[in-house]
Design a protein around this motif. Structure first.
Motif, PDB file in Angstrom:
ATOM      1  N   ALA A  52       0.856  -1.183   0.000  1.00  0.00           N
ATOM      2  CA  ALA A  52       0.000   0.000   0.000  1.00  0.00           C
ATOM      3  C   ALA A  52       0.894   1.234   0.000  1.00  0.00           C
ATOM      4  CB  ALA A  52      -0.905  -0.001   1.226  1.00  0.00           C
ATOM      5  N   VAL A  53       0.543   2.206  -0.812  1.00  0.00           N
ATOM      6  CA  VAL A  53       1.282   3.476  -0.856  1.00  0.00           C
ATOM      7  C   VAL A  53       0.249   4.554  -0.558  1.00  0.00           C
ATOM      8  CG1 VAL A  53       2.753   4.968  -2.256  1.00  0.00           C
ATOM      9  CG2 VAL A  53       2.715   2.492  -2.689  1.00  0.00           C
ATOM     10  N   SER A  54       0.478   5.300   0.516  1.00  0.00           N
ATOM     11  CA  SER A  54      -0.583   6.201   0.964  1.00  0.00           C
ATOM     12  C   SER A  54      -0.082   7.621   1.120  1.00  0.00           C
ATOM     13  CB  SER A  54      -1.131   5.705   2.304  1.00  0.00           C
ATOM     14  OG  SER A  54      -2.062   6.627   2.818  1.00  0.00           O
ATOM     15  N   LYS A  55      -1.000   8.564   0.900  1.00  0.00           N
ATOM     16  CA  LYS A  55      -0.651   9.957   1.182  1.00  0.00           C
ATOM     17  C   LYS A  55      -0.939  10.310   2.643  1.00  0.00           C
ATOM     18  CE  LYS A  55      -4.984  11.601  -0.775  1.00  0.00           C
ATOM     19  NZ  LYS A  55      -5.628  12.240  -1.913  1.00  0.00           N
ATOM     20  N   ARG A  56      -1.485   9.340   3.369  1.00  0.00           N
ATOM     21  CA  ARG A  56      -1.720   9.539   4.801  1.00  0.00           C
ATOM     22  C   ARG A  56      -0.811   8.596   5.603  1.00  0.00           C
ATOM     23  NH1 ARG A  56      -7.295   9.023   3.436  1.00  0.00           N
ATOM     24  NH2 ARG A  56      -7.229   6.963   4.384  1.00  0.00           N
ATOM     25  N   PRO A  57      -0.567   8.924   6.873  1.00  0.00           N
ATOM     26  CA  PRO A  57       0.212   7.993   7.705  1.00  0.00           C
ATOM     27  C   PRO A  57      -0.510   6.649   7.807  1.00  0.00           C
ATOM     28  CG  PRO A  57      -0.197  10.063   8.884  1.00  0.00           C
ATOM     29  CD  PRO A  57      -1.024  10.106   7.633  1.00  0.00           C
ATOM     30  N   LEU A  58       0.229   5.572   7.771  1.00  0.00           N
ATOM     31  CA  LEU A  58      -0.362   4.233   7.866  1.00  0.00           C
ATOM     32  C   LEU A  58      -0.048   3.626   9.229  1.00  0.00           C
ATOM     33  CD1 LEU A  58       0.419   2.815   4.306  1.00  0.00           C
ATOM     34  CD2 LEU A  58      -1.753   3.720   5.176  1.00  0.00           C
ATOM     35  N   PHE A  59      -0.965   2.782   9.676  1.00  0.00           N
ATOM     36  CA  PHE A  59      -0.812   2.145  10.978  1.00  0.00           C
ATOM     37  C   PHE A  59      -1.166   0.682  10.882  1.00  0.00           C
ATOM     38  CE2 PHE A  59      -1.665   6.583  11.630  1.00  0.00           C
ATOM     39  CZ  PHE A  59      -0.740   6.935  12.590  1.00  0.00           C
ATOM     40  N   SER A  60      -0.500  -0.140  11.679  1.00  0.00           N
ATOM     41  CA  SER A  60      -0.877  -1.539  11.827  1.00  0.00           C
ATOM     42  C   SER A  60      -0.556  -1.909  13.269  1.00  0.00           C
ATOM     43  CB  SER A  60      -0.102  -2.428  10.847  1.00  0.00           C
ATOM     44  OG  SER A  60       1.220  -2.641  11.307  1.00  0.00           O
ATOM     45  N   PHE A  61      -0.919  -3.126  13.625  1.00  0.00           N
ATOM     46  CA  PHE A  61      -0.591  -3.649  14.959  1.00  0.00           C
ATOM     47  C   PHE A  61       0.914  -3.528  15.221  1.00  0.00           C
ATOM     48  CE2 PHE A  61       0.422  -7.619  17.415  1.00  0.00           C
ATOM     49  CZ  PHE A  61      -0.245  -7.287  18.582  1.00  0.00           C
ATOM     50  N   TRP A  62       1.726  -3.632  14.129  1.00  0.00           N
ATOM     51  CA  TRP A  62       3.176  -3.759  14.271  1.00  0.00           C
ATOM     52  C   TRP A  62       3.920  -2.419  14.325  1.00  0.00           C
ATOM     53  CZ3 TRP A  62      -0.110  -6.982  11.721  1.00  0.00           C
ATOM     54  CH2 TRP A  62      -0.143  -8.302  12.176  1.00  0.00           C
ATOM     55  N   ASN A  63       3.204  -1.305  14.244  1.00  0.00           N
ATOM     56  CA  ASN A  63       3.864  -0.021  14.542  1.00  0.00           C
ATOM     57  C   ASN A  63       3.075   0.781  15.577  1.00  0.00           C
ATOM     58  OD1 ASN A  63       1.760   0.932  12.869  1.00  0.00           O
ATOM     59  ND2 ASN A  63       3.019   2.597  12.058  1.00  0.00           N
ATOM     60  N   THR A  64       2.100   0.098  16.226  1.00  0.00           N
ATOM     61  CA  THR A  64       1.348   0.779  17.275  1.00  0.00           C
ATOM     62  C   THR A  64       1.415   0.000  18.601  1.00  0.00           C
ATOM     63  OG1 THR A  64      -0.666  -0.332  16.539  1.00  0.00           O
ATOM     64  CG2 THR A  64      -0.271   1.904  15.692  1.00  0.00           C
ATOM     65  N   GLN A  65       1.100  -1.301  18.538  1.00  0.00           N
ATOM     66  CA  GLN A  65       1.117  -2.093  19.767  1.00  0.00           C
ATOM     67  C   GLN A  65       2.401  -2.897  19.920  1.00  0.00           C
ATOM     68  OE1 GLN A  65      -3.197  -2.680  18.630  1.00  0.00           O
ATOM     69  NE2 GLN A  65      -3.031  -3.887  20.497  1.00  0.00           N
ATOM     70  N   GLN A  66       2.964  -3.334  18.796  1.00  0.00           N
ATOM     71  CA  GLN A  66       4.263  -3.996  18.859  1.00  0.00           C
ATOM     72  C   GLN A  66       5.294  -3.099  18.180  1.00  0.00           C
ATOM     73  OE1 GLN A  66       4.269  -8.035  17.438  1.00  0.00           O
ATOM     74  NE2 GLN A  66       3.372  -8.753  19.348  1.00  0.00           N
ATOM     75  N   TYR A  67       6.551  -3.331  18.518  1.00  0.00           N
ATOM     76  CA  TYR A  67       7.675  -2.581  17.917  1.00  0.00           C
ATOM     77  C   TYR A  67       7.587  -1.083  18.162  1.00  0.00           C
ATOM     78  CZ  TYR A  67       8.187  -7.185  16.023  1.00  0.00           C
ATOM     79  OH  TYR A  67       8.293  -8.545  15.914  1.00  0.00           O
ATOM     80  N   VAL A  68       7.126  -0.724  19.369  1.00  0.00           N
ATOM     81  CA  VAL A  68       7.246   0.636  19.889  1.00  0.00           C
ATOM     82  C   VAL A  68       7.855   0.478  21.279  1.00  0.00           C
ATOM     83  CG1 VAL A  68       5.238   1.482  18.609  1.00  0.00           C
ATOM     84  CG2 VAL A  68       4.944   0.638  20.946  1.00  0.00           C
ATOM     85  N   LEU A  69       8.503   1.525  21.776  1.00  0.00           N
ATOM     86  CA  LEU A  69       9.101   1.447  23.116  1.00  0.00           C
ATOM     87  C   LEU A  69       8.093   1.935  24.135  1.00  0.00           C
ATOM     88  CD1 LEU A  69      12.743   2.774  22.477  1.00  0.00           C
ATOM     89  CD2 LEU A  69      11.999   0.397  22.784  1.00  0.00           C
ATOM     90  N   GLN A  70       7.713   1.019  25.059  1.00  0.00           N
ATOM     91  CA  GLN A  70       6.759   1.366  26.099  1.00  0.00           C
ATOM     92  C   GLN A  70       7.397   1.140  27.452  1.00  0.00           C
ATOM     93  OE1 GLN A  70       3.642  -1.243  24.415  1.00  0.00           O
ATOM     94  NE2 GLN A  70       2.249   0.464  24.776  1.00  0.00           N
ATOM     95  N   GLY A  71       7.330   2.143  28.316  1.00  0.00           N
ATOM     96  CA  GLY A  71       7.910   2.013  29.652  1.00  0.00           C
ATOM     97  C   GLY A  71       8.139   3.395  30.231  1.00  0.00           C
ATOM     98  N   ASP A  72       8.494   3.428  31.510  1.00  0.00           N
ATOM     99  CA  ASP A  72       8.654   4.700  32.204  1.00  0.00           C
ATOM    100  C   ASP A  72       9.669   5.617  31.516  1.00  0.00           C
ATOM    101  OD1 ASP A  72       6.858   3.754  33.991  1.00  0.00           O
ATOM    102  OD2 ASP A  72       8.345   3.223  35.545  1.00  0.00           O
ATOM    103  N   ALA A  73      10.688   5.014  30.916  1.00  0.00           N
ATOM    104  CA  ALA A  73      11.748   5.822  30.311  1.00  0.00           C
ATOM    105  C   ALA A  73      11.364   6.361  28.932  1.00  0.00           C
ATOM    106  CB  ALA A  73      13.027   4.993  30.209  1.00  0.00           C
ATOM    107  N   TYR A  74      10.166   5.952  28.444  1.00  0.00           N
ATOM    108  CA  TYR A  74       9.797   6.307  27.061  1.00  0.00           C
ATOM    109  C   TYR A  74       8.400   6.924  27.007  1.00  0.00           C
ATOM    110  CZ  TYR A  74      13.572   2.948  26.569  1.00  0.00           C
ATOM    111  OH  TYR A  74      14.764   2.281  26.710  1.00  0.00           O
ATOM    112  N   PRO A  75       8.211   8.096  27.632  1.00  0.00           N
ATOM    113  CA  PRO A  75       6.862   8.661  27.716  1.00  0.00           C
ATOM    114  C   PRO A  75       6.240   8.938  26.350  1.00  0.00           C
ATOM    115  CG  PRO A  75       8.544  10.246  28.431  1.00  0.00           C
ATOM    116  CD  PRO A  75       9.220   8.930  28.286  1.00  0.00           C
TER     117      PRO A  75
END
Ligand SMILES: Nc1nc2c(c(=O)[nH]1)N[C@H]1C(S)=C(S)[C@@H](COP(=O)(O)O)O[C@H]1N2
Ligand SMILES: [Mo]
Length: 414
Positions: A270-293
């Protein structure tokens, strides 16, 4: 419209909404349950028959996983660093680590198509057959693929806080020579528009289902700048056809980025003019924790190093021993590696050898001095040419990603 823009954009938007609102886990689960039905997550046609060959039916990974080369975690297989003695710069295909979210699909090239579509294109997009893709100008690239979770087990063993997920030591990486077509070439031939912002490759492996939620096909967006820079749609690995477990017939290679960006079994883009999202850039493969607000989305890999030794290797006492390792960074070549055998009190510079490029690795050697029998820790600390150096510790993140701290490798002298 099964494979069309609408399905995928609606699915993306649902992920985007969850992301923007930062729902609690419980709310995500509750909302998520209805999403696939309500919003119609894009479905790919079933690829060939799954299973077959190698390890017998039911095994997610197709190739054999001999225990002297791999630690077998089911749908993931870690490369054993102590099996690298005499193995060259590139890791042979049969020894390369595997990381499947679901299972390796068996795909027939005769029915395989690559479909490029979306609002970031000038026209309606284009579909390529395997033969058409192979006729485009090809390029070669030596690049690592490294799982974002490589080193995850050290959050527990060195820092006292376990992160859930595969408990990799450092064998969630390999380097190979990839041959294929630049993603830029395929996008241009599909009518890339000036407004394109994000590019999302979709895998043709089975949909990923977790806690009863169907997240659809494995897919993760790239910004257009990275897509056009050096991303490669590879059909060869180390001079051979891509093996099934590594993405046959075609996978993406995104040099320097976390392995999850390098989507295997690519069937749609998919090639989009808008930002794209999936499970793998929102819930997985992001840094979550106190040090990463700000919950950053993972892109490039960190600096790491590893010894070509078993965990707890036995070495001879009272004699110097030449040891080998490899160091790497997602963004720059390696500048130096220092080694300590006294818990960081003193450091000795290791020798660097051979090829050394960003997004691959650099071999190093170190002579362990003659020492009396006993237990020791080998600490290697790599630094890249942009000045990034392995720190003593890294702040925890719940996904256990990017463990780049100095690893304390136990050895026993006898
Ligand atoms: N379609 C698809 N692509 C995928 C995956 C997957 O499960 N499905 N796993 C990703 C992850 S998390 C990693 S680390 C790499 C692993 O590549 P390898 O199995 O060739 O070593 O592939 C990535 N591409
Ligand atoms: Mo990964």
């Amino acid at each position: 419209m099964v494979n069309g823009d609408e399905g995928s954009y609606l699915a993306s938007r649902s992920e985007e909404l969850l992301w923007r609102a930062r729902f609690t886990r419980r709310e995500i689960v509750r909302l998520g349950a209805g999403l696939p039905v309500a919003l119609g997550i894009a479905r790919l046609a079933r690829p060939g028959s799954a299973g077959a060959a190698g390890r017998g039916t039911g095994s997610p990974i197709v190739k054999p996983l001999p225990s002297d080369w791999f630690i077998d975690y089911g749908s993931n297989a870690e490369m054993r660093w102590d099996s690298l003695h005499g193995v060259g710069y590139e890791i042979p295909n049969e020894r390369f680590f595997v990381r499947d979210h679901t299972a390796t699909p068996r795909i027939a090239v005769s029915s395989w198509r690559l479909r490029v579509f979306g609002s970031g294109l000038k026209g309606r997009g284009r579909t390529f057959s395997y033969d058409q893709l192979r006729k485009l100008p090809a390029r070669e690239l030596v690049s690592s693929v490294e799982c974002a979770g490589n080193g995850r087990s050290f959050f527990a063993s060195q820092e006292g806080t376990p992160a859930s997920g595969t408990q990799w030591r450092l064998g969630g990486i390999g380097v190979a020579r990839w041959r294929g077509v630049a993603l830029a070439e395929v996008l241009e031939r599909s009518g890339l528009g000036k407004t394109a912002l994000d590019v999302m490759p979709y895998g043709a492996d089975p949909a990923f289902v977790s806690n009863g939620i169907d997240h659809g096909h494995v897919r993760r967006p790239l910004p257009i700048a990275k897509a056009l820079d050096d991303a490669l749609l590879a059909f060869e690995m180390n001079g051979q056809q891509l093996p099934p477990d590594h993405g046959f017939p075609v996978r993406l290679i995104v040099p320097g980025w976390i392995g999850a960006a390098s989507i295997k079994w690519v069937a749609q883009i998919a090639v989009s003019k808008r930002p794209l999202f999936s499970f793998w850039n929102t819930q997985q493969y992001v840094l979550q924790g106190d040090a990463y607000p700000r919950t950053p989305v993972l892109t490039t890999q960190t600096v790491k190093s590893a010894w070509e030794l078993a965990w707890g290797a036995e070495l001879p006492a009272n004699t110097p021993i030449r040891l080998r390792g490899r160091a790497w960074s997602g963004t720059s070549p390696i500048e130096r590696v220092d080694v300590s055998i006294d818990h960081g009190a003193t450091w000795t510079r290791a020798g660097l050898h051979g090829a050394n490029s960003a997004g691959a690795w650099n071999e190093f050697t170190y002579t362990f001095p003659a020492q009396p029998a006993g237990s020791y820790e080998l600490w290697a600390r790599a630094r890249d040419t942009s000045g990034r150096v392995q720190p003593p510790t890294v702040p925890f993140n719940s996904g256990g990603y990017l463990f780049g701290a100095v690893v304390r490798h136990p050895v026993v002298l006898r």
